[in-house]
Design a protein around this motif. Structure first.
Motif, PDB file in Angstrom:
ATOM      1  N   LEU A   1      64.147 -30.292  49.355  1.00 21.60           N
ATOM      2  CA  LEU A   1      62.747 -30.184  49.768  1.00 21.60           C
ATOM      3  C   LEU A   1      61.812 -30.741  48.697  1.00 21.60           C
ATOM      4  CD1 LEU A   1      62.724 -26.621  51.389  1.00 21.60           C
ATOM      5  CD2 LEU A   1      62.371 -28.798  52.565  1.00 21.60           C
ATOM      6  N   THR A   2      62.128 -30.450  47.433  1.00 19.74           N
ATOM      7  CA  THR A   2      61.289 -30.954  46.339  1.00 19.74           C
ATOM      8  C   THR A   2      61.295 -32.474  46.313  1.00 19.74           C
ATOM      9  OG1 THR A   2      61.753 -28.963  45.044  1.00 19.74           O
ATOM     10  CG2 THR A   2      60.880 -30.873  43.863  1.00 19.74           C
ATOM     11  N   VAL A   3      62.498 -33.058  46.411  1.00 18.11           N
ATOM     12  CA  VAL A   3      62.609 -34.524  46.420  1.00 18.11           C
ATOM     13  C   VAL A   3      61.875 -35.096  47.622  1.00 18.11           C
ATOM     14  CG1 VAL A   3      64.212 -36.452  46.621  1.00 18.11           C
ATOM     15  CG2 VAL A   3      64.755 -34.539  45.118  1.00 18.11           C
ATOM     16  N   GLY A   4      62.032 -34.432  48.779  1.00 20.38           N
ATOM     17  CA  GLY A   4      61.359 -34.916  49.988  1.00 20.38           C
ATOM     18  C   GLY A   4      59.846 -34.899  49.847  1.00 20.38           C
ATOM     19  N   VAL A   5      59.327 -33.800  49.240  1.00 20.87           N
ATOM     20  CA  VAL A   5      57.882 -33.711  49.039  1.00 20.87           C
ATOM     21  C   VAL A   5      57.397 -34.825  48.111  1.00 20.87           C
ATOM     22  CG1 VAL A   5      56.072 -32.315  47.969  1.00 20.87           C
ATOM     23  CG2 VAL A   5      57.690 -31.254  49.532  1.00 20.87           C
ATOM     24  N   VAL A   6      58.169 -35.101  47.055  1.00 16.87           N
ATOM     25  CA  VAL A   6      57.781 -36.173  46.125  1.00 16.87           C
ATOM     26  C   VAL A   6      57.745 -37.519  46.835  1.00 16.87           C
ATOM     27  CG1 VAL A   6      58.495 -37.443  44.073  1.00 16.87           C
ATOM     28  CG2 VAL A   6      58.608 -34.945  44.085  1.00 16.87           C
ATOM     29  N   VAL A   7      58.760 -37.794  47.652  1.00 17.60           N
ATOM     30  CA  VAL A   7      58.816 -39.075  48.378  1.00 17.60           C
ATOM     31  C   VAL A   7      57.628 -39.208  49.320  1.00 17.60           C
ATOM     32  CG1 VAL A   7      60.115 -40.410  50.072  1.00 17.60           C
ATOM     33  CG2 VAL A   7      61.312 -39.295  48.178  1.00 17.60           C
ATOM     34  N   ILE A   8      57.339 -38.106  50.061  1.00 20.85           N
ATOM     35  CA  ILE A   8      56.206 -38.152  50.999  1.00 20.85           C
ATOM     36  C   ILE A   8      54.893 -38.331  50.243  1.00 20.85           C
ATOM     37  CG2 ILE A   8      54.901 -36.786  52.669  1.00 20.85           C
ATOM     38  CD1 ILE A   8      57.559 -35.493  53.499  1.00 20.85           C
ATOM     39  N   ALA A   9      54.779 -37.650  49.087  1.00 18.26           N
ATOM     40  CA  ALA A   9      53.551 -37.767  48.294  1.00 18.26           C
ATOM     41  C   ALA A   9      53.307 -39.201  47.859  1.00 18.26           C
ATOM     42  CB  ALA A   9      53.641 -36.850  47.069  1.00 18.26           C
TER      43      ALA A   9
ATOM     44  N   ALA B   1      48.324 -35.185  44.613  1.00 15.96           N
ATOM     45  CA  ALA B   1      47.790 -33.943  44.041  1.00 15.96           C
ATOM     46  C   ALA B   1      48.171 -32.724  44.878  1.00 15.96           C
ATOM     47  CB  ALA B   1      46.280 -34.043  43.907  1.00 15.96           C
ATOM     48  N   LEU B   2      48.025 -32.855  46.214  1.00 20.45           N
ATOM     49  CA  LEU B   2      48.308 -31.724  47.095  1.00 20.45           C
ATOM     50  C   LEU B   2      49.799 -31.412  47.145  1.00 20.45           C
ATOM     51  CD1 LEU B   2      47.463 -29.630  49.189  1.00 20.45           C
ATOM     52  CD2 LEU B   2      47.624 -31.430  50.942  1.00 20.45           C
ATOM     53  N   LEU B   3      50.599 -32.446  47.382  1.00 19.24           N
ATOM     54  CA  LEU B   3      52.024 -32.209  47.544  1.00 19.24           C
ATOM     55  C   LEU B   3      52.714 -31.907  46.221  1.00 19.24           C
ATOM     56  CD1 LEU B   3      52.853 -34.877  50.268  1.00 19.24           C
ATOM     57  CD2 LEU B   3      52.530 -32.429  50.539  1.00 19.24           C
ATOM     58  N   ALA B   4      52.123 -32.304  45.109  1.00 19.49           N
ATOM     59  CA  ALA B   4      52.701 -31.974  43.809  1.00 19.49           C
ATOM     60  C   ALA B   4      52.708 -30.464  43.604  1.00 19.49           C
ATOM     61  CB  ALA B   4      51.925 -32.658  42.696  1.00 19.49           C
ATOM     62  N   LYS B   5      51.635 -29.794  44.083  1.00 20.36           N
ATOM     63  CA  LYS B   5      51.586 -28.338  43.973  1.00 20.36           C
ATOM     64  C   LYS B   5      52.707 -27.693  44.776  1.00 20.36           C
ATOM     65  CE  LYS B   5      46.558 -28.263  43.284  1.00 20.36           C
ATOM     66  NZ  LYS B   5      45.273 -27.769  43.811  1.00 20.36           N
ATOM     67  N   VAL B   6      52.972 -28.255  45.972  1.00 24.03           N
ATOM     68  CA  VAL B   6      54.069 -27.725  46.787  1.00 24.03           C
ATOM     69  C   VAL B   6      55.401 -27.931  46.081  1.00 24.03           C
ATOM     70  CG1 VAL B   6      55.249 -27.884  49.002  1.00 24.03           C
ATOM     71  CG2 VAL B   6      52.763 -28.163  48.895  1.00 24.03           C
ATOM     72  N   ALA B   7      55.603 -29.101  45.485  1.00 20.63           N
ATOM     73  CA  ALA B   7      56.842 -29.387  44.765  1.00 20.63           C
ATOM     74  C   ALA B   7      57.026 -28.435  43.591  1.00 20.63           C
ATOM     75  CB  ALA B   7      56.841 -30.841  44.283  1.00 20.63           C
ATOM     76  N   ILE B   8      55.933 -28.123  42.903  1.00 21.70           N
ATOM     77  CA  ILE B   8      56.008 -27.202  41.762  1.00 21.70           C
ATOM     78  C   ILE B   8      56.443 -25.815  42.224  1.00 21.70           C
ATOM     79  CG2 ILE B   8      54.617 -25.996  40.038  1.00 21.70           C
ATOM     80  CD1 ILE B   8      53.008 -28.593  39.711  1.00 21.70           C
ATOM     81  N   VAL B   9      55.920 -25.386  43.382  1.00 18.40           N
ATOM     82  CA  VAL B   9      56.314 -24.080  43.921  1.00 18.40           C
ATOM     83  C   VAL B   9      57.818 -24.039  44.158  1.00 18.40           C
ATOM     84  CG1 VAL B   9      56.134 -22.536  45.897  1.00 18.40           C
ATOM     85  CG2 VAL B   9      54.076 -23.562  44.934  1.00 18.40           C
ATOM     86  N   PHE B  10      58.365 -25.106  44.775  1.00 18.73           N
ATOM     87  CA  PHE B  10      59.809 -25.164  45.022  1.00 18.73           C
ATOM     88  C   PHE B  10      60.592 -25.138  43.716  1.00 18.73           C
ATOM     89  CE2 PHE B  10      58.889 -27.497  49.232  1.00 18.73           C
ATOM     90  CZ  PHE B  10      58.858 -26.298  49.923  1.00 18.73           C
ATOM     91  N   LEU B  11      60.109 -25.863  42.722  1.00 22.77           N
ATOM     92  CA  LEU B  11      60.809 -25.914  41.442  1.00 22.77           C
ATOM     93  C   LEU B  11      60.792 -24.552  40.751  1.00 22.77           C
ATOM     94  CD1 LEU B  11      59.585 -29.357  40.055  1.00 22.77           C
ATOM     95  CD2 LEU B  11      61.910 -28.762  40.761  1.00 22.77           C
ATOM     96  N   VAL B  12      59.655 -23.850  40.813  1.00 26.02           N
ATOM     97  CA  VAL B  12      59.561 -22.525  40.203  1.00 26.02           C
ATOM     98  C   VAL B  12      60.517 -21.552  40.885  1.00 26.02           C
ATOM     99  CG1 VAL B  12      58.052 -20.529  39.863  1.00 26.02           C
ATOM    100  CG2 VAL B  12      57.212 -22.825  39.357  1.00 26.02           C
ATOM    101  N   MET B  13      60.576 -21.601  42.221  1.00 32.30           N
ATOM    102  CA  MET B  13      61.505 -20.732  42.952  1.00 32.30           C
ATOM    103  C   MET B  13      62.944 -21.025  42.556  1.00 32.30           C
ATOM    104  SD  MET B  13      59.572 -20.917  46.651  1.00 32.30           S
ATOM    105  CE  MET B  13      60.766 -19.969  47.557  1.00 32.30           C
ATOM    106  N   GLY B  14      63.270 -22.284  42.405  1.00 33.62           N
ATOM    107  CA  GLY B  14      64.611 -22.654  41.973  1.00 33.62           C
ATOM    108  C   GLY B  14      64.908 -22.179  40.564  1.00 33.62           C
ATOM    109  N   PHE B  15      63.906 -22.269  39.684  1.00 34.98           N
ATOM    110  CA  PHE B  15      64.082 -21.816  38.307  1.00 34.98           C
ATOM    111  C   PHE B  15      64.402 -20.327  38.263  1.00 34.98           C
ATOM    112  CE2 PHE B  15      61.950 -19.646  34.752  1.00 34.98           C
ATOM    113  CZ  PHE B  15      62.709 -20.133  33.697  1.00 34.98           C
TER     114      PHE B  15
END
Length: 643
Positions: A67-75, A82-96
């Motif tokens: 999902l993180t990779v997909g969000v980055v590609v779409i962004a 800016a918008l989708l980067a925040k979503v990607a960060i949320v996914f990364l934090v959950m994974g962490f």
């Protein structure tokens, strides 16, 4: 209409299992049979069951990465970086947080480290045990102050292993058992590490800890909804599998003990641990009783244990302790099999315990080191216990003075109910059970309809093993409220378990307790939610209770208003809950101030029933509006004078 007020329920971690759930008991019985017939196949099944949980976590983590990779590609493609980067960060934090929860850190066990040069006989025995069992080395040997022995593995790399092995030996255990019996106990504990099954068992334990960490880490939030659906099923199911493995490993560890020390010695060690464990507990009970009569112990506890274990136990006490241990049955409350099953697995009858002439402490540690350890444990115990000992002694002195005062009042004339029962309680506390029982029976004769008193009299008989208590308890079972009936059932269960375990009435009592617990859970569940549709009544509290609440308010000036209401349990209106709603003078008041106030209010209300204290906030305006107009609910309301 308003929001329902809910009391948060205590969370049960997914992977920590005590009692096996009823729905899995047939599966456990089948797995026990399968494990006996096909031990290796069963272990492979357990391994697969454990990996299933990790596979799910890998799937979730992989999904987050995708999902993180997909969000980055779409962004990048849509220029919404800016918008989708925040979503990607949320996914990364959950994974962490998911990965971090898998990294289990174990604390090093506590105890006094003993080196080979200090106890060469002990380390020679350990080397022999390691050779016979083909197990790994123990990094450190720790002597503790407990009546126990254990092997603790501390992984250096979390779930990835590389373990340090610690052997914990309780000094009281070493003093109570013979040298050969201690060797059998050590071999049993070492057997948990010997062979592949020990490593698998330890790894399964760490898997349980992983699930527990996840359940706490994701108590709320987006990950909780993803994980809880799976683990609420998987956790109890996996616990059933690991439970059977733990039990089978106990039998294997017993076989290791028999291999090293011989089946007869292994059986003797099992039986003596049961018998001397009873003496160990009795020693601390006696010390606690002595605390009430003396400003300091005549002998510190571990020096006292050394003398106690050096003496031969009373035959009657030892026989009773063993009889109780042998009557216990293997169940799903403990991974350890019962004593009789373990003896049967060793092919040994219950041995007659020989006199211990050469204890494990003397043989493996020597007199000098044993004395040093006794003095150290006594010094550490007294350093922590001295203030508590002094407080208990002062309290006992005060109670003795009060008892003498009540005795004088009783000699001058009859006592009212409250001081009468205060005197009974004080007399019983001092150990004069016969006098306390006689006074209780005298009151019961003059108050035949008081079921609380009848239960108390019945309990006196039951505690002494007198079957008259069963007869005296029957009216309580027939006519008391749910609370008194529950206490009566527990009293009868304790009597049957200790004095008449084969009585068929015991099963009826257990069924009654189960039903009482179910009823209690229904009450708790009902009172854990306060919806706006709840019927509220005036509290009708005694004047003494209202005065106590006003004294609480006088101390807590930060609280400007307090109302009390009452509601009943639908199935039994006699069961009530009191609702306390309060308003702070300053809504930003510290939480500690509020908690202290709520504790004081609940302490006043709980003798009359269940109680709930709630702060008035906008979401609970419906409750404030109703209480303001409920006659008799106001304890204090803020006025312009600031009163």
């Amino acid at each position: 209409m308003g929001r329902t007020i809910e009391i948060p329920k205590v969370q049960t971690p997914w992977g920590l299992g005590g009692v096996i759930e009823d729905r899995y008991k047939p599966m456990v019985e089948q797995l026990e049979a399968f494990s006996r017939d096909h031990p290796e196949a069963y272990r492979w099944r357990v391994l697969g069951a454990a990996l299933m949980g990790y596979a799910f976590l890998a799937l979730v983590l992989g999904g987050l990465i995708v999902l993180t990779v997909g969000v980055v590609v779409i962004a990048i493609a849509t220029h919404l970086v800016a918008l989708l980067a925040k979503v990607a960060i949320v996914f990364l934090v959950m994974g962490f947080y998911l990965v971090r929860a898998l990294w289990i850190r174990f604390e090093t066990p506590k105890g006094v480290v003993v080196a080979a040069r200090e106890a060469p006989a002990l380390f020679a025995a350990l080397e022999e045990i390691r050779r016979l069992t083909r197990g790994p080395k123990v990094k450190k040997v720790l002597v503790t102050d407990e009546f126990n022995a254990a092997i603790v593995q501390v992984p250096r790399l979390g779930i990835f292993g590389w373990h340090d092995n610690y052997l914990l030996l309780g000094l009281p255990l070493l003093m109570a058992l013979s040298e050969s019996e201690v060797k059998a106990v050590i071999a049993h504990e070492y057997g948990h590490l010997a062979g592949a099954h020990g490593k698998l068992s330890a790894w399964i334990y760490r898997v349980r800890q992983t699930w527990a960490r996840l359940s706490y880490a994701f108590e709320t939030g987006g990950m909780a909804s993803v994980l809880k659906g799976f683990f609420n099923w998987y956790g109890p199911w996996f616990n059933a599998y690991s439970f059977v493995l733990a039990r089978s490993n106990e039998y294997e560890a017993d076989r290791c003990a028999a291999l090293v020390a011989g089946p007869a010695t292994a059986a003797s060690a099992l039986v003596r641990v049961s018998a001397e464990g009873h003496r160990f507990a009795a020693h601390w009970d006696a010390l606690q009783n002595y605390n009430r009569t003396a400003k300091a112990p005549a002998t510190l506890p571990y020096a006292g244990l050394a003398m106690r274990f050096a003496e031969q136990p009373a035959e009657a006490d030892q026989a009773q302790a063993l009889s109780e241990a042998l009557k216990r049955q293997t169940d799903l409350h403990d991974t350890h099999p019962c004593l009789s099953d373990r003896l049967a697995a060793l092919g040994e009858a219950t041995p007659a315990l020989a006199v211990v002439e050469y204890s494990g402490a003397k043989g493996f540690l020597g007199d000098a080191l044993t004395t040093q350890l006794v003095e150290r444990f006594d010094a550490e115990w007294w350093r922590e216990a001295a203030p508590v000992w002094e407080d208990i002694y002062k309290q006992a002195e005060s109670m003795r003075a009060r008892r003498r005062e009540l005795d004088t009042m009783a000699a001058q004339g009859s006592l009212d109910e409250e001081p009468y029962w205060e005197r009974v309680n004080l007399i019983e506390y001092e150990g004069d059970v016969a006098t306390a029982q006689a006074l209780a029976e005298a009151w019961a004769q003059s108050h035949p309809d008081d079921l609380i008193v009848r239960r108390r009299v019945a309990q006196f008989y039951l505690d002494q093993g007198d079957a008259k208590g069963v007869e005296h308890m029957q009216p309580v079972l027939d006519g008391a409220d749910h609370g008194q009936r529950g206490q009566a059932l527990y009293g009868l269960a304790a009597y049957y378990a200790q004095f008449d375990p084969d009585n068929p009435k015991n099963a009826q009592i257990i069924e009654g307790i189960i039903e009482a617990e179910r009823f209690r859970e229904r009450v708790q569940d009902h009172f854990s939610r306060l919806p706006p549709t709840t019927t509220l009544e005036p509290p009708h509290l005694p004047e003494a209770t209202l005065s106590a609440l006003k004294r609480v308010l006088a101390v807590h000036y930060a609280i400007k208003s307090l109302w009390i209401a009452k509601r009943s349990f639908p199935d039994d209106p006699a069961i009530v809950q009191y609702i306390a709603l309060y308003i702070c003078r300053d809504r930003k008041a510290e939480m500690d101030i509020k908690n202290e106030f709520m504790d004081d209010v609940l302490r006043v209300l709980q003798p009359h029933g269940a109680a709930l204290a709630v702060e008035s906030v906008p979401a609970y305006d419906w409750l404030r509006r109703r209480l303001v107009h409920l006659e008799g609910s106001e304890v204090r309301r803020h006025s312009t004078s600031g009163a």
